[in-house]
Scaffold this motif. Structure first.
Motif, short mmCIF file in Angstrom:
data_model
loop_
_atom_site.label_atom_id
_atom_site.label_comp_id
_atom_site.label_asym_id
_atom_site.label_seq_id
_atom_site.Cartn_x
_atom_site.Cartn_y
_atom_site.Cartn_z
N ASP A 17 -12.17 4.63 -7.08
CA ASP A 17 -12.14 5.95 -7.70
C ASP A 17 -12.40 7.10 -6.76
O ASP A 17 -11.91 8.34 -6.86
CB ASP A 17 -13.11 5.93 -8.83
N GLU A 18 -13.22 6.96 -5.82
CA GLU A 18 -13.58 7.76 -4.85
C GLU A 18 -12.70 7.93 -3.47
O GLU A 18 -12.89 8.63 -2.74
CB GLU A 18 -15.05 7.59 -4.30
N CYS A 19 -11.82 7.11 -3.54
CA CYS A 19 -10.84 6.72 -2.29
C CYS A 19 -9.58 6.95 -2.59
O CYS A 19 -9.14 8.10 -2.83
CB CYS A 19 -11.26 5.49 -1.56
N CYS A 20 -8.73 5.97 -2.50
CA CYS A 20 -7.34 6.25 -2.88
C CYS A 20 -7.05 6.49 -4.56
O CYS A 20 -5.95 7.25 -4.68
CB CYS A 20 -6.49 4.87 -2.74
N GLY A 21 -7.90 6.23 -5.40
CA GLY A 21 -7.76 6.60 -6.52
C GLY A 21 -7.67 8.13 -6.96
O GLY A 21 -6.79 8.63 -7.77
N ARG A 22 -8.28 9.20 -5.99
CA ARG A 22 -8.29 10.44 -5.98
C ARG A 22 -6.82 10.78 -5.79
O ARG A 22 -6.28 11.63 -6.33
CB ARG A 22 -9.20 11.08 -5.23
N LEU A 23 -6.28 10.26 -4.82
CA LEU A 23 -4.90 10.75 -4.35
C LEU A 23 -3.76 10.01 -5.46
O LEU A 23 -2.98 10.87 -5.68
CB LEU A 23 -4.48 9.74 -3.14
N HIS A 24 -4.10 8.83 -6.10
CA HIS A 24 -3.14 8.42 -6.84
C HIS A 24 -3.23 9.40 -8.28
O HIS A 24 -2.04 9.40 -8.86
CB HIS A 24 -3.74 6.95 -7.55
N ARG A 25 -4.43 9.67 -8.60
CA ARG A 25 -4.35 10.66 -9.67
C ARG A 25 -3.98 12.14 -9.51
O ARG A 25 -3.82 12.99 -10.39
CB ARG A 25 -5.91 10.67 -9.98
N GLY A 26 -3.71 12.69 -8.14
CA GLY A 26 -3.21 13.70 -7.79
C GLY A 26 -4.20 14.76 -7.80
O GLY A 26 -3.96 16.10 -7.52
N GLU A 34 -2.33 7.94 8.27
CA GLU A 34 -2.97 6.74 8.09
C GLU A 34 -3.57 7.00 6.52
O GLU A 34 -3.43 5.85 6.06
CB GLU A 34 -4.14 6.44 9.25
N ALA A 35 -4.03 7.90 6.13
CA ALA A 35 -4.79 8.05 4.85
C ALA A 35 -3.85 7.74 4.00
O ALA A 35 -3.83 6.94 2.71
CB ALA A 35 -5.50 9.03 4.80
N LEU A 36 -2.40 8.19 4.22
CA LEU A 36 -1.41 8.03 3.08
C LEU A 36 -0.99 6.59 3.28
O LEU A 36 -0.73 6.25 2.00
CB LEU A 36 -0.24 9.05 3.57
N MET A 37 -0.84 6.03 4.18
CA MET A 37 -0.42 4.63 4.39
C MET A 37 -1.13 3.71 3.64
O MET A 37 -1.05 2.93 2.63
CB MET A 37 -0.17 4.19 5.71
N ARG A 38 -2.59 3.96 4.01
CA ARG A 38 -3.58 3.14 3.02
C ARG A 38 -3.56 3.54 1.73
O ARG A 38 -3.53 2.41 0.86
CB ARG A 38 -5.07 3.61 3.55
N SER A 39 -3.36 4.71 1.16
CA SER A 39 -3.09 4.93 -0.19
C SER A 39 -1.91 4.09 -0.99
O SER A 39 -2.06 3.90 -1.84
CB SER A 39 -3.08 6.47 -0.32
N ARG A 40 -0.96 4.06 0.04
CA ARG A 40 0.53 3.55 -0.55
C ARG A 40 0.05 2.07 -0.64
O ARG A 40 0.53 1.32 -1.59
CB ARG A 40 1.41 3.81 0.39
N TYR A 41 -0.65 1.62 0.39
CA TYR A 41 -0.90 0.01 0.37
C TYR A 41 -1.71 -0.41 -1.22
O TYR A 41 -1.56 -0.95 -1.71
CB TYR A 41 -1.86 -0.42 1.39
N SER A 42 -2.74 0.73 -0.93
CA SER A 42 -3.40 0.70 -2.57
C SER A 42 -2.68 0.72 -3.66
O SER A 42 -3.08 0.18 -4.68
CB SER A 42 -4.58 1.65 -2.58
N ALA A 43 -1.40 1.65 -3.61
CA ALA A 43 -1.01 1.75 -4.75
C ALA A 43 0.12 0.63 -5.26
O ALA A 43 0.23 0.20 -6.22
CB ALA A 43 0.25 2.97 -4.72
N PHE A 44 0.51 -0.35 -4.17
CA PHE A 44 1.03 -1.41 -4.26
C PHE A 44 0.12 -2.51 -4.84
O PHE A 44 0.31 -3.22 -5.98
CB PHE A 44 1.77 -2.27 -2.95
N TYR A 123 5.76 9.24 3.01
CA TYR A 123 6.34 8.29 3.75
C TYR A 123 7.90 8.52 4.01
O TYR A 123 8.45 8.81 3.24
CB TYR A 123 6.35 7.10 3.06
N LEU A 124 8.29 8.46 5.30
CA LEU A 124 9.79 8.49 5.58
C LEU A 124 10.75 7.26 5.63
O LEU A 124 11.34 7.27 4.75
CB LEU A 124 9.89 9.23 6.96
#
Length: 129
Positions: A17-26, A34-44, A123-124
Motif C-alpha cells: 500500500d505504501e509502494c506500488c499500491g499508491r501508483l495502482h490507485r492513482g 524503473e519504478a514504472l516497470m516495478r509497478s507493472r510487475y506488481s500489477a501482474f 510502457y512503450l
C-alpha cells in the motif's frame, strides 16, 4: 481499488500500500522508468489489468488485456537500466520475472522501453533480449 496487506511484489521491501499500491490507485505517478516497470510487475502479481492498460503508451496499448488468474508471479530481478531518470524522456529496463504457470516454474526476460507521455512514464514496448 482496495488496499492489500503485505510486502510489495516489486521487491522494494515496503508494504504494497505504501509502494506500488499508491501508483495502482492513482495516488502518485512513477518517478522513473524503473519504478514504472516495478509497478507493472506488481500489477501482474496482484491482477490489476486496468493499471497495466493505463500505464501503456497510447500508440501500443491493446484494446483489452486478460490476465491468466492461474499465473503466480514469484520474483523480480532488475538486470540493467539505461536512462529513465527524473529528467529523461526515454529509458529502458531489462529484468527477469519469475512465475509459476500451471504449477510449473518459468522465467520471463525482457528489455522494456519506456517514454514519457503527457509528462508521465508509460510502457512503450519490449526489445528482443
Amino acid at each position: 481499488m482496495e488496499t492489500r496487506p503485505g510486502a510489495c511484489p516489486c521487491g522494494s521491501g515496503l508494504p504494497y500500500d505504501e509502494c506500488c499500491g499508491r501508483l495502482h490507485r492513482g495516488e502518485a505517478d512513477a518517478p522513473t522508468a524503473e519504478a514504472l516497470m516495478r509497478s507493472r510487475y506488481s500489477a501482474f502479481a496482484v491482477g490489476d489489468a486496468a493499471y497495466l492498460l493505463r500505464s501503456w503508451h497510447s500508440s501500443t496499448r491493446p484494446a483489452r488485456l486478460r490476465l491468466d488468474p492461474g499465473d503466480r508471479w514469484t520474483g523480480l530481478e532488475v538486470v540493467d537500466t539505461a536512462r529513465g531518470g527524473l529528467f529523461d524522456a526515454t529509458g529502458t529496463v531489462e529484468f527477469r520475472a519469475r512465475y509459476r504457470e500451471r504449477g510449473r516454474a518459468a522465467t520471463m526476460t525482457e528489455r522494456s522501453r519506456f517514454v514519457r507521455e503527457d509528462g508521465r512514464w508509460v510502457y512503450l514496448d519490449a526489445e528482443p533480449t
